[in-house]
Design a protein around this motif. Structure first.
Motif, short mmCIF file in Angstrom:
data_model
loop_
_atom_site.label_atom_id
_atom_site.label_comp_id
_atom_site.label_asym_id
_atom_site.label_seq_id
_atom_site.Cartn_x
_atom_site.Cartn_y
_atom_site.Cartn_z
N ARG A 198 0.81 -1.22 0.00
CA ARG A 198 0.00 0.00 0.00
C ARG A 198 0.84 1.26 0.00
O ARG A 198 0.32 2.35 -0.09
CB ARG A 198 -0.92 -0.01 1.22
N ARG A 199 2.14 1.11 0.14
CA ARG A 199 3.06 2.25 0.13
C ARG A 199 4.15 1.98 -0.88
O ARG A 199 4.71 0.89 -0.93
CB ARG A 199 3.66 2.47 1.51
N LEU A 200 4.47 3.02 -1.66
CA LEU A 200 5.42 2.85 -2.74
C LEU A 200 6.41 4.01 -2.74
O LEU A 200 6.03 5.15 -3.02
CB LEU A 200 4.66 2.79 -4.07
N PRO A 201 7.68 3.74 -2.38
CA PRO A 201 8.69 4.79 -2.44
C PRO A 201 8.90 5.24 -3.89
O PRO A 201 8.90 4.43 -4.81
CB PRO A 201 9.95 4.11 -1.90
N VAL A 202 9.06 6.54 -4.05
CA VAL A 202 9.24 7.15 -5.37
C VAL A 202 10.70 7.54 -5.54
O VAL A 202 11.25 8.24 -4.69
CB VAL A 202 8.32 8.37 -5.53
N LYS A 203 11.31 7.10 -6.64
CA LYS A 203 12.72 7.41 -6.90
C LYS A 203 12.84 8.39 -8.06
O LYS A 203 12.08 8.32 -9.03
CB LYS A 203 13.51 6.15 -7.24
N ARG A 204 13.82 9.27 -7.91
CA ARG A 204 14.18 10.20 -8.98
C ARG A 204 15.69 10.21 -9.05
O ARG A 204 16.35 10.44 -8.04
CB ARG A 204 13.64 11.59 -8.68
N ASN A 205 16.22 9.93 -10.23
CA ASN A 205 17.67 9.86 -10.42
C ASN A 205 18.32 8.90 -9.42
O ASN A 205 19.37 9.18 -8.85
CB ASN A 205 18.31 11.25 -10.33
N GLY A 206 17.67 7.78 -9.16
CA GLY A 206 18.22 6.74 -8.30
C GLY A 206 18.07 6.97 -6.81
O GLY A 206 18.46 6.13 -6.01
N GLN A 207 17.50 8.11 -6.40
CA GLN A 207 17.34 8.43 -4.98
C GLN A 207 15.86 8.42 -4.60
O GLN A 207 15.02 8.89 -5.37
CB GLN A 207 17.89 9.83 -4.69
N VAL A 208 15.54 7.90 -3.41
CA VAL A 208 14.17 7.96 -2.91
C VAL A 208 13.87 9.41 -2.55
O VAL A 208 14.58 10.02 -1.76
CB VAL A 208 13.96 7.04 -1.69
N VAL A 209 12.81 9.96 -3.18
CA VAL A 209 12.47 11.37 -2.97
C VAL A 209 11.08 11.56 -2.36
O VAL A 209 10.66 12.68 -2.08
CB VAL A 209 12.57 12.19 -4.28
N GLY A 210 10.36 10.47 -2.17
CA GLY A 210 9.02 10.60 -1.62
C GLY A 210 8.34 9.26 -1.53
O GLY A 210 8.93 8.21 -1.77
N LEU A 211 7.06 9.33 -1.19
CA LEU A 211 6.25 8.14 -0.97
C LEU A 211 4.83 8.40 -1.46
O LEU A 211 4.29 9.47 -1.22
CB LEU A 211 6.23 7.80 0.52
N VAL A 212 4.26 7.43 -2.16
CA VAL A 212 2.83 7.48 -2.49
C VAL A 212 2.18 6.27 -1.84
O VAL A 212 2.80 5.24 -1.64
CB VAL A 212 2.54 7.48 -4.02
N THR A 213 0.91 6.44 -1.50
CA THR A 213 0.14 5.35 -0.91
C THR A 213 -1.00 4.98 -1.85
O THR A 213 -1.40 5.80 -2.69
CB THR A 213 -0.45 5.74 0.46
N LEU A 214 -1.52 3.79 -1.68
CA LEU A 214 -2.66 3.37 -2.50
C LEU A 214 -3.81 4.36 -2.34
O LEU A 214 -4.44 4.76 -3.30
CB LEU A 214 -3.11 1.96 -2.10
N LEU A 215 -4.04 4.78 -1.12
CA LEU A 215 -5.13 5.72 -0.87
C LEU A 215 -4.87 7.08 -1.51
O LEU A 215 -5.77 7.68 -2.08
CB LEU A 215 -5.37 5.86 0.63
N SER A 216 -3.63 7.58 -1.45
CA SER A 216 -3.34 8.87 -2.06
C SER A 216 -3.48 8.80 -3.57
O SER A 216 -3.91 9.74 -4.21
CB SER A 216 -1.95 9.38 -1.67
N VAL A 217 -3.13 7.65 -4.15
CA VAL A 217 -3.23 7.50 -5.60
C VAL A 217 -4.68 7.35 -6.03
O VAL A 217 -5.17 8.09 -6.87
CB VAL A 217 -2.39 6.30 -6.08
#
Length: 184
Positions: free
Chosen positions: A106-125
């Motif tokens: 239910r939680r998915l770390p978001v990567k940009r240029n190989g670095q974790v920059v945030g998090l999205v959740t199933l509910l937020s999506v």
């Protein structure tokens, strides 16, 4: 509808991430989560800030409390989910939903240029897609007059919290994400 599903994950990523060292105890993480009003903590290797795992409220309940492990002795390294399943900042909401369903997370770390920059959740999506449907009903839910509808089984709910508890208890907790499980 299609345009909403093609929005970029990075547009919804929450960049306020709680990151703790793998040697921290579960009790320390729970206190930090409460203080920051966060439902999860990224876990990093000692001496770095790059996340290598994640621990959620549910992990604490199921992996620590339910297993009678001591939260003041158990380290995050012992109970974290690793390796991280991540998604690229430029991926679409459709991609995020399908990946979360496939991996049963239910939680998915978001990567940009190989670095974790945030998090999205199933509910937020899913909460940011007005009609909440993906091709051929792969993920289908609507927001009706009487509240939210589960993207997995169509059950109606009055609040996001009730929907979240339902998904945890019935769909994720059961290990099943397909079909109408209301009769189980």
């Amino acid at each position: 509808m299609q345009a909403d599903l093609e929005r970029k994950v990075g547009d919804l990523a929450n960049s306020e991430m709680l990151v703790m060292d793998e040697s921290a105890t579960v009790a320390q993480a729970a206190k930090a989560m409460k203080k920051k009003d966060s439902s999860s903590v990224f876990v990093s290797r000692t001496g770095t800030k790059e996340p290598i795992g994640i621990i959620t409220e549910r992990d604490i309940l199921y992996r620590v409390v339910a297993e009678s492990l001591g939260p003041f002795k158990t380290t995050l390294k012992e109970v974290m989910s690793a390796p991280l399943i991540t998604i690229d900042y430029s991926a679409t909401l459709r991609d995020a939903i399908l990946l979360m369903r496939k991996e049963r997370i239910r939680r998915l770390p978001v990567k940009r240029n190989g670095q974790v920059v945030g998090l999205v959740t199933l509910l937020s999506v899913t909460g940011n897609i007005p009609s909440k449907s993906i091709e051929a009903g792969q993920v289908e839910a609507t927001r009706g007059n009487d509240g939210l509808v589960c993207p997995y089984c169509g059950s109606g709910f009055e609040s996001k919290q009730d929907l979240s508890k339902h998904i945890d208890r019935l769909h994720i907790g059961s290990g099943l994400l397909e079909g109408d499980l209301r009769q189980i």
